[in-house]
Write an enzyme that holds these catalytic residues in place. Structure first.
Site, PDB file in Angstrom:
ATOM      1  N   GLU A 348       0.841  -1.205   0.000  1.00 17.58           N
ATOM      2  CA  GLU A 348       0.000   0.000   0.000  1.00 17.58           C
ATOM      3  C   GLU A 348       0.867   1.243   0.000  1.00 17.58           C
ATOM      4  OE1 GLU A 348      -2.038   3.534   1.581  1.00 17.58           O
ATOM      5  OE2 GLU A 348      -0.303   2.525   2.395  1.00 17.58           O
ATOM      6  N   ASP A 376      -7.557   2.383   7.491  1.00 15.43           N
ATOM      7  CA  ASP A 376      -6.130   2.736   7.381  1.00 15.43           C
ATOM      8  C   ASP A 376      -5.848   4.121   7.969  1.00 15.43           C
ATOM      9  OD1 ASP A 376      -3.457   2.640   6.760  1.00 15.43           O
ATOM     10  OD2 ASP A 376      -3.720   3.080   4.635  1.00 15.43           O
ATOM     11  N   HIS A 446       4.499   6.552  10.028  1.00 15.51           N
ATOM     12  CA  HIS A 446       5.730   6.399   9.234  1.00 15.51           C
ATOM     13  C   HIS A 446       6.988   6.752  10.028  1.00 15.51           C
ATOM     14  CE1 HIS A 446       3.381   6.945   5.152  1.00 15.51           C
ATOM     15  NE2 HIS A 446       2.868   6.024   5.946  1.00 15.51           N
TER      16      HIS A 446
HETATM   17 ZN   LIG Z   1      -1.485   2.939   5.867  1.00 15.93          ZN
END
Ligand SMILES: [Zn+2]
Ligand SMILES: *[C@@H]1O[C@H](CO)[C@@H](O)[C@H](O)[C@H]1NC(C)=O
Ligand SMILES: *[C@@H]1O[C@H](CO)[C@@H](O)[C@H](O)[C@H]1NC(C)=O
Ligand SMILES: *[C@@H]1O[C@H](CO)[C@@H](O)[C@H](O)[C@H]1NC(C)=O
Length: 483
Positions: A348, A376, A446
């Site tokens: 993804e 998500d 992230h």
């Molecule tokens: Zn994600």
């Protein structure tokens, strides 16, 4: 594929893509006798649907009791902890992503589900060793993370003077100062959807005016000296220069130094490179529908993550609640009319690569996809279901969310969203996503901070319950959602 382009679009627009979908003016209604009859029939139909959905109150209560208070309490959290502690991060192309897929295939099979893998070719970028240091006006280590798809530097690194700008507009105004420099972008955080353009396109914009590398302020509203990585896109025909993100603190520091007229010099060293595409899989588990096995309600999250932290929040949580739905339905001995299918996407983070290939392969059955769901944006306390579909479908969904009264999440919002379901939504399939109390999401996103420590079992129970009630009821109604 026209891969660069579609990746760019999904990175840039994943949070805003469907904001135009509800803008059609209401259809004109005439008052001829037949249309009055039809309207009357429609009214009855709406009432019937409301009654039909209300008939699921007991089963919804049983699902909620099991997930939130009963034997399944904390199960999705425990599964997430077991999985992310064993595997860790799992970036596209890595061995750990392959291990993650094997792990989930095995775990869901042992759970008694019908599981298979669908092959996908995925990008394989590796970070290698990397570092950045400020050399002038004083020596300071800069916490950094190279951006996905970046090229590396020569082994000795790139040592150059820095130009600090706050926006693409400022870069254009100061284009004549950029040649041979490392451009530092110190753009303020507005929203992820808007500010991520700097991460995605900063390198090519700087290269156009002669920069030799870029350092981009991490896309986050909050920082404890944390760099946040992510995918970036080189524009075709533009020189490819190394690009990395730095912390909010260091971007602001260099901005202040530059404002005082001080000369800043940085050395950036990156071994990053792109290897040939790797073999991977979307992981698919399902409970077949008893009446219309070919018709599908799809639940999803992505199994890959970045190569930092544990990918617990992005998107281990989304993957685990999508599995949990099947476990809850099975534990209650339920089987809906239509198939409940959980898909754990691969790659993804590189722009919905696994999901795009799944769409290409399955779009021939477009008319059998009843609802596509994606989680998500974290599995914190749920506040609403986000939904994209026709007015008629929205009416049904408004009834469905009423069943969530026991967990206080009866709100239906517009704009279901997600990189991985976006091809289906663009093709007119109704879509849903989970809106959670996500104010903290981009603090950890992230970065090394995306670990189990940000997850909470009680919050995940609520997400699982919501996800399961919506998916089960839609899959079991007499009719598919109207398009
Ligand atoms: Zn994600
Ligand atoms: C009745 O519903 C159908 C499908 O939901 C729609 O196409 C039609 O325009 C409606 N008719 C009237 C008169 O509202
Ligand atoms: C679920 O987690 C909560 C919070 O950590 C804890 O209080 C509770 O006892 C747990 N329940 C089960 C069944 O493990
Ligand atoms: C829902 O709200 C009621 C009233 O505020 C509260 O008593 C109950 O604990 C809440 N339920 C959940 C699952 O949060």
């Amino acid at each position: 594929m026209a891969q660069e382009r579609s990746r760019t679009i999904s990175i840039f627009f994943c949070l805003a893509l469907f904001s135009l979908s509800d803008c059609h003016p209401h259809a004109y209604r005439s008052n001829s006798p037949t249309s009055v009859l039809r309207a009357a029939a429609n009214h009855t139909k709406t009432k019937d649907t409301a009654a039909e959905v209300a008939g699921y109150a007991d089963v919804a209560k049983r699902i909620i009791d099991l997930a939130v208070f009963g034997a399944a309490q904390n199960r999705s959290y425990r599964r997430l902890a077991d999985f992310t502690d064993a595997i860790g991060s799992r970036v596209s192309g890595s061995q750990s992503l392959e291990m993650a897929i094997k792990y989930m295939h095995n775990a869901m099979s042992q759970d008694g589900l019908d599981v298979h893998l669908e092959p996908v070719k995925i990008p394989h970028w590796v970070r290698g060793k990397e570092s950045a240091e400020m050399i002038m006006p004083r020596s300071k280590n800069l916490a950094m993370l190279g951006l996905g798809s970046s090229v590396g530097t020569p082994p000795e690194g790139i040592k150059a003077e820095v130009l600090v700008v706050q926006s693409f507009d400022e870069l254009k105004l100061r284009a004549s100062e950029a040649a041979g420099k490392i451009v530092v972008f110190n753009q303020p955080f507005v929203s992820y959807g808007e500010t991520v353009a700097y991460r995605a396109f900063g390198a090519s914009e700087a290269a156009k005016v002669g920069a030799v590398a870029t350092l981009i302020r991490s896309i986050t509203p909050f920082s404890v000296n944390s760099p946040h990585t992510g995918w970036q896109d080189y524009q075709a025909g533009v020189n490819r220069i190394p690009t990395a993100c730095i912390t909010v603190e260091d971007a602001e520091l260099m901005w202040r130094l530059a404002q005082r007229g001080q000369k800043i010099v940085v050395r950036l060293t990156m071994e990053a490179k792109t290897l040939p595409d790797a073999d991977s899989f979307n992981t698919v588990a399902e409970i077949k529908g008893w009446e219309h096995p070919e018709q599908v309600v799809l639940l999803s999250g992505h199994l890959d993550s970045w190569d930092v932290g544990q990918g617990a929040m992005d998107d281990g949580g989304g993957a685990m609640i999508s599995w949990e739905v099947l476990s809850l339905i099975k534990d209650l001995g339920l089987r809906p009319r239509r198939t409940l299918r959980t898909v754990l996407w691969t790659a993804e983070e590189q722009g919905g690569v696994g999901a795009q290939q799944y769409f290409n392969l399955h779009k021939v059955n477009l008319n059998n996809f009843d609802l596509v769901m994606e989680s998500d944006l974290g599995t914190f306390t749920p506040v609403a279901l986000q939904f994209t579909g026709s007015d008629a479908a929205r009416k049904v969904m408004e009834e469905v969310v009423k069943l969530l009264a026991p967990i206080n999440t009866t709100k239906l919002e517009s704009h279901g969203e997600g990189t991985d379901i976006s091809p289906w939504l663009e093709a007119g399939v109704p879509g849903a996503s989970l809106h959670v109390e996500d104010s903290r999401y981009f603090w950890f996103h992230h970065s090394e901070g995306d670990t189990m420590t940000v997850q909470d079992p009680a919050e995940m129970n609520l997400c699982s319950a919501l996800w399961a009630v919506v998916a089960y009821v839609v899959a079991d109604l007499q009719d598919m959602l109207p398009r």
